[in-house]
Design an enzyme around this catalytic site. Structure first.
Site, PDB file in Angstrom:
ATOM      1  N   CYS A 100       0.833  -1.212   0.000  1.00  4.87           N
ATOM      2  CA  CYS A 100       0.000   0.000   0.000  1.00  4.87           C
ATOM      3  C   CYS A 100       0.862   1.254   0.000  1.00  4.87           C
ATOM      4  O   CYS A 100       1.247   1.751   1.065  1.00  4.87           O
ATOM      5  CB  CYS A 100      -0.907   0.020   1.228  1.00  4.87           C
ATOM      6  SG  CYS A 100      -2.281  -1.123   1.167  1.00  4.87           S
ATOM      7  N   VAL A 101       1.148   1.770  -1.173  1.00  6.96           N
ATOM      8  CA  VAL A 101       1.930   3.000  -1.290  1.00  6.96           C
ATOM      9  C   VAL A 101       1.182   4.039  -2.128  1.00  6.96           C
ATOM     10  O   VAL A 101       1.033   5.187  -1.730  1.00  6.96           O
ATOM     11  CB  VAL A 101       3.324   2.722  -1.883  1.00  6.96           C
ATOM     12  CG1 VAL A 101       4.059   4.026  -2.174  1.00  6.96           C
ATOM     13  CG2 VAL A 101       4.149   1.871  -0.918  1.00  6.96           C
ATOM     14  N   GLU A 134      -1.439   6.471  -3.821  1.00 10.27           N
ATOM     15  CA  GLU A 134      -2.605   7.188  -3.307  1.00 10.27           C
ATOM     16  C   GLU A 134      -3.341   7.873  -4.457  1.00 10.27           C
ATOM     17  O   GLU A 134      -2.796   7.988  -5.557  1.00 10.27           O
ATOM     18  CB  GLU A 134      -2.165   8.221  -2.261  1.00 10.27           C
ATOM     19  CG  GLU A 134      -1.511   7.591  -1.041  1.00 10.27           C
ATOM     20  CD  GLU A 134      -1.214   8.606   0.064  1.00 10.27           C
ATOM     21  OE1 GLU A 134      -1.601   9.790  -0.088  1.00 10.27           O
ATOM     22  OE2 GLU A 134      -0.607   8.206   1.070  1.00 10.27           O
ATOM     23  N   ILE A 162      -4.514  -0.663  -5.176  1.00  7.73           N
ATOM     24  CA  ILE A 162      -3.730  -1.624  -4.395  1.00  7.73           C
ATOM     25  C   ILE A 162      -4.028  -3.044  -4.853  1.00  7.73           C
ATOM     26  O   ILE A 162      -5.157  -3.543  -4.705  1.00  7.73           O
ATOM     27  CB  ILE A 162      -4.012  -1.457  -2.885  1.00  7.73           C
ATOM     28  CG1 ILE A 162      -3.772   0.002  -2.454  1.00  7.73           C
ATOM     29  CG2 ILE A 162      -3.140  -2.418  -2.091  1.00  7.73           C
ATOM     30  CD1 ILE A 162      -2.402   0.551  -2.795  1.00  7.73           C
ATOM     31  N   ARG A 222      23.965  -3.386  -5.850  1.00 10.52           N
ATOM     32  CA  ARG A 222      22.843  -2.489  -6.130  1.00 10.52           C
ATOM     33  C   ARG A 222      22.502  -2.571  -7.612  1.00 10.52           C
ATOM     34  O   ARG A 222      23.357  -2.354  -8.468  1.00 10.52           O
ATOM     35  CB  ARG A 222      23.216  -1.055  -5.743  1.00 10.52           C
ATOM     36  CG  ARG A 222      22.110  -0.032  -5.963  1.00 10.52           C
ATOM     37  CD  ARG A 222      22.519   1.313  -5.381  1.00 10.52           C
ATOM     38  NE  ARG A 222      21.557   2.358  -5.703  1.00 10.52           N
ATOM     39  CZ  ARG A 222      21.612   3.139  -6.773  1.00 10.52           C
ATOM     40  NH1 ARG A 222      22.629   2.993  -7.626  1.00 10.52           N
ATOM     41  NH2 ARG A 222      20.699   4.066  -6.995  1.00 10.52           N
ATOM     42  N   GLU A 227       4.231  -0.162 -10.679  1.00  8.39           N
ATOM     43  CA  GLU A 227       5.587  -0.264 -10.106  1.00  8.39           C
ATOM     44  C   GLU A 227       6.571   0.715 -10.751  1.00  8.39           C
ATOM     45  O   GLU A 227       7.744   0.401 -10.962  1.00  8.39           O
ATOM     46  CB  GLU A 227       6.102  -1.696 -10.158  1.00  8.39           C
ATOM     47  CG  GLU A 227       5.332  -2.615  -9.210  1.00  8.39           C
ATOM     48  CD  GLU A 227       6.068  -3.878  -8.862  1.00  8.39           C
ATOM     49  OE1 GLU A 227       7.293  -3.844  -8.738  1.00  8.39           O
ATOM     50  OE2 GLU A 227       5.384  -4.908  -8.700  1.00  8.39           O
ATOM     51  N   GLN A 277       8.155   6.342 -17.834  1.00 11.36           N
ATOM     52  CA  GLN A 277       8.807   7.655 -17.749  1.00 11.36           C
ATOM     53  C   GLN A 277       9.649   7.762 -16.473  1.00 11.36           C
ATOM     54  O   GLN A 277      10.764   8.299 -16.498  1.00 11.36           O
ATOM     55  CB  GLN A 277       7.748   8.761 -17.789  1.00 11.36           C
ATOM     56  CG  GLN A 277       7.080   8.942 -19.139  1.00 11.36           C
ATOM     57  CD  GLN A 277       6.154   7.782 -19.518  1.00 11.36           C
ATOM     58  OE1 GLN A 277       5.510   7.185 -18.652  1.00 11.36           O
ATOM     59  NE2 GLN A 277       6.094   7.463 -20.801  1.00 11.36           N
TER      60      GLN A 277
END
Length: 388
Positions: free
Chosen positions: A127-128, A130, A160, A316, A368, A372
């Site tokens: 849940c990120v 909005e 979500i 990374r 995700e 762009q």
């Protein structure tokens, strides 16, 4: 023996690939159209996937999972997506929800919440996003205020995946002061679905990937124990973004699976469809389209495998993860559009498989991190890597 670069899968990866490919052919493809038309969540097929070890492979062995490397997870994702990306997304959303825990949770949190996925077969959600903060994660307004040994959580999340079937959520909330930089203004929490103040909206009826359950989630004065905070206060943004380094290669793998399905369907049809006295696969115009599709599939696979391999080496991989997602997503939408073109009028009809592939493909360029946003990330990385 040369121990350098190799394009071969390990024996274990080859075994997983064969299992996932067989499962997609026998269990996913036959039911994909039904779930696309009805929007029913694929509980039964996900249960079968879990029994075979085709979900939760990323969960470390210490917490009851298989502890698979990211390349192996990608191999499985590509094969399942070949069958149906809606069903594969429902499964892969588990990986997105759990990635923040892999990045920032302590052992007790992992034991409890990763353990539920493996032992109880529950679902989870990330849940990120909005209503006013998609690509602009730093603009999220959901807020958590510390009160004793609890946090009071208020806000609304949107789009979500798995929201309606999740047992728990990873939630990113603003805990810093107004004007504070995103890097220290947010904290991540594990929030259980059945806690008072958590409410879930209706299922959204999307263009494609309809087997996936997408909804809004609201939090009204939800009391979250401090024990459910991930990392230190203010670490949330780094944790949420770090999770994408794990999941974006898998999105690339899923997009590659869809693109490969498009190539298969279009080539099969081109061999059967006869115009001007010969199968259309013999026409150069069609051959060039198929050739471009093949180029996209092969290079997209190399891209997601490189991104996953970098993560498996403990390095990374942000640069490679964004390249993989951007390239494979673009490949998926182009291959789907070209497959419809090769099918001609039949491609525009729901009795043929490629119109669903075209509808399913578009979301890869959006969720995700849009294409762009991926280019912005890649551009920043290029400025650091080249021209020195």
């Amino acid at each position: 023996t040369y121990a350098g670069m190799s394009f071969e899968l390990t024996p274990e990866q080859t075994e997983f690939q064969a299992m996932a490919r067989k499962f997609a052919a026998e269990e996913i493809i036959p039911i994909a159209a039904h779930h696309d038309k009805t929007g029913e969540f694929p509980h039964e097929v996900l249960g079968k996937m879990r029994e075979l070890g085709l979900t939760n492979g990323h969960v470390p062995e210490k917490f009851g999972g298989m502890g698979l490397d990211l390349v192996s997870c990608g191999v499985v994702a590509e094969e399942l997506a070949y069958g149906c990306t809606g069903i594969q997304t429902a499964a892969e959303a588990l990986g997105l929800a759990t990635a923040p825990l892999l990045v920032g949770a302590n052992d007790a949190q992992k034991q409890e919440y990763l353990g539920r996925l493996v032992n109880d077969g529950v679902m989870a959600a990330y849940c990120v996003t909005e209503p006013g903060a998609g690509s602009d994660v730093a603009g999220a307004k959901t807020k958590a205020v510390k009160k004793g040994d609890e946090w009071i959580l208020n806000g609304n999340k949107m789009w979500i995946t798995n929201a309606g079937v999740a047992n728990w959520y990873f939630v990113l909330a603003r805990t810093g002061e107004p004007g504070q930089s995103a890097g220290s203004a947010f904290t991540g929490f594990i929030v259980e679905r059945d806690w008072e103040g958590v409410s879930v909206g209706r299922k959204e009826w999307n263009m494609g990937q309809r087997a996936s359950d997408t909804r809004a989630v609201s939090f009204e004065d939800v009391r979250v124990p401090d024990a459910n905070r991930l990392g230190k206060g203010g670490d949330g943004f780094k944790i949420a973004m770090g999770a994408f380094d794990i999941t974006r290669p898998l999105i690339g793998a899923g997009a590659t699976g869809l693109a490969r399905r498009c190539l298969d369907e279009a080539t099969r049809y081109a061999k059967e469809r006869v115009t001007m006295g010969q199968p259309i696969v013999q026409h150069q115009a069609v051959q060039f389209m198929l050739a471009d599709m093949a180029i996209g599939v092969e290079t997209s696979r190399l891209a997601w495998q490189r991104a996953a391999w970098e993560m498996d080496q403990g390095r990374r991989n942000t640069y490679y993860a964004s390249i993989a997602k951007a390239l494979a997503s673009q490949t998926a939408t182009k291959c789907a559009a070209d497959a419809v073109q090769i099918f001609g009028g039949n491609g525009y009809n729901t009795e043929y498989p490629v119109e669903k592939l075209m509808r399913d493909s578009k979301i890869f360029e959006i969720y995700e991190g849009t294409s762009q946003i991926q280019r912005m990330i890649i551009g920043r990385e290029v400025a650091n890597r080249y021209g020195n």
